[in-house]
Design an enzyme around this catalytic site. Sequence first.
Site, PDB file in Angstrom:
ATOM      1  N   HIS A 191      56.431  68.539  11.686  1.00 28.30           N
ATOM      2  CA  HIS A 191      55.661  68.959  12.861  1.00 28.30           C
ATOM      3  C   HIS A 191      54.486  69.851  12.475  1.00 28.30           C
ATOM      4  O   HIS A 191      54.563  71.078  12.573  1.00 28.30           O
ATOM      5  CB  HIS A 191      56.576  69.685  13.855  1.00 28.30           C
ATOM      6  CG  HIS A 191      57.476  68.771  14.607  1.00 28.30           C
ATOM      7  ND1 HIS A 191      57.154  68.259  15.843  1.00 28.30           N
ATOM      8  CD2 HIS A 191      58.687  68.256  14.279  1.00 28.30           C
ATOM      9  CE1 HIS A 191      58.134  67.465  16.252  1.00 28.30           C
ATOM     10  NE2 HIS A 191      59.075  67.449  15.325  1.00 28.30           N
ATOM     11  N   GLU A 222      51.822  70.292  14.129  1.00 27.99           N
ATOM     12  CA  GLU A 222      51.201  70.891  15.316  1.00 27.99           C
ATOM     13  C   GLU A 222      51.707  72.310  15.601  1.00 27.99           C
ATOM     14  O   GLU A 222      51.045  73.097  16.262  1.00 27.99           O
ATOM     15  CB  GLU A 222      51.433  69.999  16.547  1.00 27.99           C
ATOM     16  CG  GLU A 222      52.766  70.160  17.244  1.00 27.99           C
ATOM     17  CD  GLU A 222      53.966  69.588  16.499  1.00 27.99           C
ATOM     18  OE1 GLU A 222      55.113  69.867  16.903  1.00 27.99           O
ATOM     19  OE2 GLU A 222      53.758  68.852  15.529  1.00 27.99           O
ATOM     20  N   CYS A 255      56.370  62.881  14.048  1.00 29.98           N
ATOM     21  CA  CYS A 255      57.802  62.772  14.367  1.00 29.98           C
ATOM     22  C   CYS A 255      58.104  61.432  15.061  1.00 29.98           C
ATOM     23  O   CYS A 255      58.131  60.409  14.414  1.00 29.98           O
ATOM     24  CB  CYS A 255      58.262  63.973  15.198  1.00 29.98           C
ATOM     25  SG  CYS A 255      60.060  64.177  15.165  1.00 29.98           S
TER      26      CYS A 255
END
Length: 267
Positions: free
Chosen positions: A228, A230, A120
């Site tokens: 994203h 993660e 990001c």
Amino acid sequence: MRPVIGIISDVKANGGQVVHGVTEKYVYSVAKGAQALPVLLPGTVSAVDADMAPERLVVDEVLELVDAIFLPGSPSNVAPHHYGDAPHDPPLPSDPHRDDLSLPLIKAALERGVPIFGVCRGFQEMNVALGGTLFQKLYEQPGRFDHREDTRLDIAMQYAPVHEVLLEPGGLLAGLAGASTWRVNSLHGQGVAQLAPNATVEARAADGTIEAFRIADAPGFNLAIQWHPEWRFWDDRLSSAVFTAFGAAARLHAERRRGGRRLNAAE
């Protein structure tokens, strides 16, 4: 020993004080997804007393300390003067202290073959550090989707997959996914306007927005992803594969460094 992965911290005001920090999901994804030891790296440390100069981390010292660099997402944006643009009025959230460390660190890490992974804001930092530019408000560009999250939803729904990306044939992500498309989340207001020279696209959204890239001729592992991975990485095969590959690259770099130190010591 686990490899050491340095995570760039945000620098922001909180309760009248300055805080350097990282959201836990990024720390956890490095610790568990990459099987590494996460170490938080502060940006410029502002002086408490007016007569004291700010302390800057030295890039060489950072790269001696860590085996890889992780650039997490953030509500802040890269300051537009770094890519030759004027700030919007009113200005968008920024973090000049983070910029002070991340931008020179990206270039140095790539030159030295230190594994680096940006997500990001980290994706945008990598593009800017290497000579690219950004749309400050991607959602105002003709023909582009609104890639921002719906803040009326709870966090889990904000991070849920919402659109597909096209994975570049023969690319790193296509190889890890074993597929030509992948469904991803989307929580960004900015995006690539001009891709950095020498960067290779790894994924695009259907509206043409670049969603991932890497520097194919750099000597070490490097990857920048706009979405994203993660977030609950263990529930997504591609996200898990990306963090596994990042951790493996960090371990390999650590082994090479330690081997080199042993040779130097023997001499």
